[in-house]
Every structure is written in structure tokens, then in C-alpha cells.
Write an enzyme that holds these catalytic residues in place. Sequence first.
Site, PDB file in Angstrom:
ATOM      1  N   ASP A  15      14.021 -13.307 -14.739  1.00 53.75           N
ATOM      2  CA  ASP A  15      12.625 -12.946 -14.452  1.00 53.75           C
ATOM      3  C   ASP A  15      11.580 -13.973 -14.883  1.00 53.75           C
ATOM      4  OD1 ASP A  15      14.056 -10.706 -13.781  1.00 53.75           O
ATOM      5  OD2 ASP A  15      12.967  -9.331 -15.068  1.00 53.75           O
ATOM      6  N   ASP A  53      12.303  -9.214 -10.925  1.00 51.97           N
ATOM      7  CA  ASP A  53      11.740  -7.908 -10.617  1.00 51.97           C
ATOM      8  C   ASP A  53      11.212  -7.980  -9.185  1.00 51.97           C
ATOM      9  OD1 ASP A  53      12.239  -6.604 -12.988  1.00 51.97           O
ATOM     10  OD2 ASP A  53      10.152  -6.391 -13.580  1.00 51.97           O
ATOM     11  N   HIS A  55       9.499  -5.149  -7.210  1.00 56.03           N
ATOM     12  CA  HIS A  55       9.055  -3.766  -7.175  1.00 56.03           C
ATOM     13  C   HIS A  55       8.279  -3.431  -5.893  1.00 56.03           C
ATOM     14  CE1 HIS A  55      10.349  -3.246 -11.229  1.00 56.03           C
ATOM     15  NE2 HIS A  55       9.403  -3.971 -11.775  1.00 56.03           N
ATOM     16  N   HIS A  59       5.930   1.728  -7.433  1.00 58.88           N
ATOM     17  CA  HIS A  59       6.990   1.870  -8.425  1.00 58.88           C
ATOM     18  C   HIS A  59       6.558   2.793  -9.554  1.00 58.88           C
ATOM     19  CE1 HIS A  59       9.992   0.575 -11.480  1.00 58.88           C
ATOM     20  NE2 HIS A  59      10.758   0.567 -10.398  1.00 58.88           N
ATOM     21  N   SER A  61       7.002   2.800 -12.634  1.00 57.47           N
ATOM     22  CA  SER A  61       6.606   2.218 -13.919  1.00 57.47           C
ATOM     23  C   SER A  61       5.147   1.794 -13.939  1.00 57.47           C
ATOM     24  CB  SER A  61       7.487   1.017 -14.255  1.00 57.47           C
ATOM     25  OG  SER A  61       7.161  -0.090 -13.426  1.00 57.47           O
ATOM     26  N   HIS A  76       3.158  -5.033 -11.484  1.00 60.47           N
ATOM     27  CA  HIS A  76       3.635  -6.412 -11.644  1.00 60.47           C
ATOM     28  C   HIS A  76       4.793  -6.675 -10.694  1.00 60.47           C
ATOM     29  CE1 HIS A  76       6.286  -4.020 -14.230  1.00 60.47           C
ATOM     30  NE2 HIS A  76       7.209  -4.953 -14.009  1.00 60.47           N
ATOM     31  N   LYS A 101      15.924  -6.806  -8.491  1.00 66.46           N
ATOM     32  CA  LYS A 101      16.126  -5.530  -9.180  1.00 66.46           C
ATOM     33  C   LYS A 101      14.813  -4.766  -9.229  1.00 66.46           C
ATOM     34  CE  LYS A 101      15.663  -7.838 -13.662  1.00 66.46           C
ATOM     35  NZ  LYS A 101      14.402  -7.244 -14.115  1.00 66.46           N
ATOM     36  N   GLU A 108      13.453   2.904 -12.997  1.00 64.84           N
ATOM     37  CA  GLU A 108      13.244   1.692 -13.774  1.00 64.84           C
ATOM     38  C   GLU A 108      14.561   0.924 -13.804  1.00 64.84           C
ATOM     39  OE1 GLU A 108      11.102  -0.608 -14.664  1.00 64.84           O
ATOM     40  OE2 GLU A 108       9.976   0.669 -16.048  1.00 64.84           O
ATOM     41  N   ALA A 136      11.959 -10.545 -20.388  1.00 61.10           N
ATOM     42  CA  ALA A 136      11.490 -10.623 -21.765  1.00 61.10           C
ATOM     43  C   ALA A 136      12.630 -10.153 -22.671  1.00 61.10           C
ATOM     44  CB  ALA A 136      10.266  -9.735 -21.981  1.00 61.10           C
ATOM     45  N   CYS A 140      14.230  -6.914 -20.223  1.00 57.86           N
ATOM     46  CA  CYS A 140      15.185  -7.324 -19.185  1.00 57.86           C
ATOM     47  C   CYS A 140      16.278  -8.255 -19.690  1.00 57.86           C
ATOM     48  CB  CYS A 140      14.436  -7.934 -18.007  1.00 57.86           C
ATOM     49  SG  CYS A 140      13.328  -6.736 -17.208  1.00 57.86           S
TER      50      CYS A 140
END
Length: 195
Positions: A15, A53, A55, A59, A61, A76, A101, A108, A136, A140
Site C-alpha cells: 500500500d 487498497d 475501495h 466502503h 470503513s 481513502h 484488496k 474491511e 501501515a 495492513c
Amino acid sequence: MSACLQPSDALIVVDVQRDFLPGGALAVSHGDQIIPVVNRLLTRFSCKVFTRDWHPADHLSFSAQPAFTDKSWPPHCVQNTPGAEFHPDVRADLADRIVSKGADPKQEAYSGFQGTDLASWLQARMVKRVFVAGLATDYCVKATALDAKAAGFSVFVVTDAVRGVDQPAGSAAAALDDLEQAGVRLTTSQEMLKT
């Protein structure tokens, strides 16, 4: 177990996307400092995977008032937006595989292995050990490393090539402790690349 590189090793770069870097929607403090390290590592592996990511805009989250914790993040890495792009300085062109992903709006997904065929793809290439770098540490990177371990790989996290969200303070260091407890080895790029 030595961290010196072997032909059957793979690098997973997690990521390194615009939204996770300074100026992004969910910026990881000093996240850009890992890019030179990641680029050096990329030249030394024959098998290189990038996760991202990816998304949808709806999403689960995403929160208008994010708590910066699980399932409460600012929007994000929305698919096909500039924030979802890999940072232009990271050598994503060297990737053998890009794994997306978090595309299910109702789930999530921090790990590059969750809902993907990454484990079988690596196994088909006779990979025995994976080295994890990226962003991070406390989300992830941690989830990807733990799932790699669960899939039967020997796993190393490259500590000078990761950075954490670190909210609450100390969560990035705690994540590294958790990884060690789970049998993941911590190493550095210097240790890996010494001859």
C-alpha cells in the site's frame, strides 16, 4: 534463520499509495521515508508483489468524522482516483503482481491475502519466505505478515521499510511486538543486503 536473501524469497510491498503518504487523505507520518529503501529492495528480489487498497466510494470503513481506527477512516484509496495510485517515486513498474484488496464495500480487508489468491500464486512460484515492507505497520503490514505466516511461509518484516499510523501512540511498536510473538522475524534492509 538468516535474513540474507535467497532465490526463493518474495518481497511484498504493502500500500505505498498517494493517500497513505504526506498530503494524502490518510497520511502515515514519514511514510515517504521508506520509498528509497523499498526501491533498493525491489532490485534484489526475483519475485515482487505490490498490494493496494482499492475501495469503492461507499466502503464501510469510510466516516465523515473518522476515529482513525478500525472501520472508521476518512475516505481513502477510492478506485480509479489519484489517491489510490502508487506514489510516483516508488518503482511499482518492477512488480510481478499487483493485488487489490478492500473492494467489497461491506468488508474491511487489511491483508493482501484476504479474499485473494496471493498465497497460491506465491506457492506456484516456489516461494518459501516473504519479506514485507510498506504501510501501515499497525494495520495492513501486520495483517499481511500474519496471513503470510498462517499460509505457511517464513515471514520477515523489514523494519526500516515500514511506518505506522500509530494511533493510539505506541500501536506501531506494539504491532511489531505482536508479529514477533506470532513467529514473524524482524529484520532491516542492511541485514538483508549484506554480502
